[in-house]
Design a protein around this motif. Structure first.
Motif, mmCIF file in Angstrom:
data_model
loop_
_atom_site.group_PDB
_atom_site.id
_atom_site.type_symbol
_atom_site.label_atom_id
_atom_site.label_comp_id
_atom_site.label_asym_id
_atom_site.label_seq_id
_atom_site.Cartn_x
_atom_site.Cartn_y
_atom_site.Cartn_z
ATOM 1 N N GLN A 134 53.362 43.032 33.134
ATOM 2 C CA GLN A 134 52.175 42.154 32.204
ATOM 3 C C GLN A 134 51.035 41.595 33.084
ATOM 4 N N GLU A 137 48.916 44.272 34.260
ATOM 5 C CA GLU A 137 48.077 44.685 33.414
ATOM 6 C C GLU A 137 47.006 43.672 33.048
ATOM 7 N N ASP A 138 47.369 42.410 33.165
ATOM 8 C CA ASP A 138 46.384 41.454 33.044
ATOM 9 C C ASP A 138 45.362 41.333 33.889
ATOM 10 N N ASP A 139 45.798 41.616 35.261
ATOM 11 C CA ASP A 139 44.939 41.413 36.345
ATOM 12 C C ASP A 139 43.950 42.680 36.479
ATOM 13 N N SER A 140 44.274 43.684 35.863
ATOM 14 C CA SER A 140 43.624 45.002 35.915
ATOM 15 C C SER A 140 42.323 44.869 34.794
ATOM 16 N N ASN A 141 43.059 44.221 33.464
ATOM 17 C CA ASN A 141 42.062 43.947 32.692
ATOM 18 C C ASN A 141 41.118 42.716 32.939
ATOM 19 N N LEU A 142 41.599 41.822 33.763
ATOM 20 C CA LEU A 142 40.608 40.689 34.072
ATOM 21 C C LEU A 142 39.433 41.279 35.192
ATOM 22 N N ALA A 144 38.567 44.287 35.220
ATOM 23 C CA ALA A 144 37.495 45.087 34.387
ATOM 24 C C ALA A 144 36.723 44.323 33.831
ATOM 25 N N ALA A 145 37.243 43.142 33.065
ATOM 26 C CA ALA A 145 36.250 42.243 32.432
ATOM 27 C C ALA A 145 35.192 41.511 33.392
ATOM 28 N N LYS A 146 35.793 40.983 34.440
ATOM 29 C CA LYS A 146 34.669 40.576 35.545
ATOM 30 C C LYS A 146 33.704 41.591 35.991
#
Length: 158
Positions: A134, A137-142, A144-146
């Motif tokens: 998790q 996944e959260d690090d990759s989403n973060l 991507a968001a940045k």
């Protein structure tokens, strides 16, 4: 005057020594005197041995008198103890049975605790793996968001 006294004392001593020497010589020559001397020596030896024997006899008698009472008291103590031994043995056997039961319970509780710890460790490892995936996944989403925010800011500013 003192000189005369000293000389007279010396003369008396010399005479007494001469008499002793003469008696010894007579004793050596006279067989009856020799037997009497041997009997006197034997008498003193027997008296000494008698005194030693009396001391040993007294010691033995003292031991006999005190030993009998000591033996009697130890026998009485042992007889008193005999009456209490069966109940003591029975209580010790009961305590042994109780301790064996307690030991079995403790071993069962220990095995149960080990099983619970193994189960809890497995669950924590599973949760740790889920958390790690998790987090990834959260690090990759973060990330991507940045990147998206940075691209949007670039596009809005330009």
């Amino acid at each position: 005057m003192i000189r005369i006294t000293i000389i007279s004392v010396a003369a008396v001593l010399l005479c007494s020594n001469a008499v002793k020497v003469e008696l010894k010589a007579t004793a050596a020559i006279n067989p009856i005197r020799k037997v009497v001397t041997l009997l006197k020596k034997m008498q003193t030896k027997v008296e000494d041995e008698g005194a030693t024997e009396k001391k040993l006899y007294d010691k033995f008698m003292c031991y006999c008198k005190t030993g009998a009472s000591n033996l009697g008291s130890s026998v009485a103590a042992a007889e008193d103890k005999i009456s209490t031994l069966p109940s003591a043995i029975e209580s010790a056997e009961q305590k042994l049975v109780q301790l064996k039961e307690d030991s079995k319970k403790a071993q069962a509780e220990r095995a149960s605790a080990k099983a619970e710890m193994a189960q809890a460790t497995a669950m924590r490892e599973k949760e740790a793996a889920a958390f790690a995936s998790q987090k990834a996944e959260d690090d990759s989403n973060l990330a991507a968001a940045k990147k998206a925010i940075a691209a949007i800011e670039k596009g809005v500013v330009s």
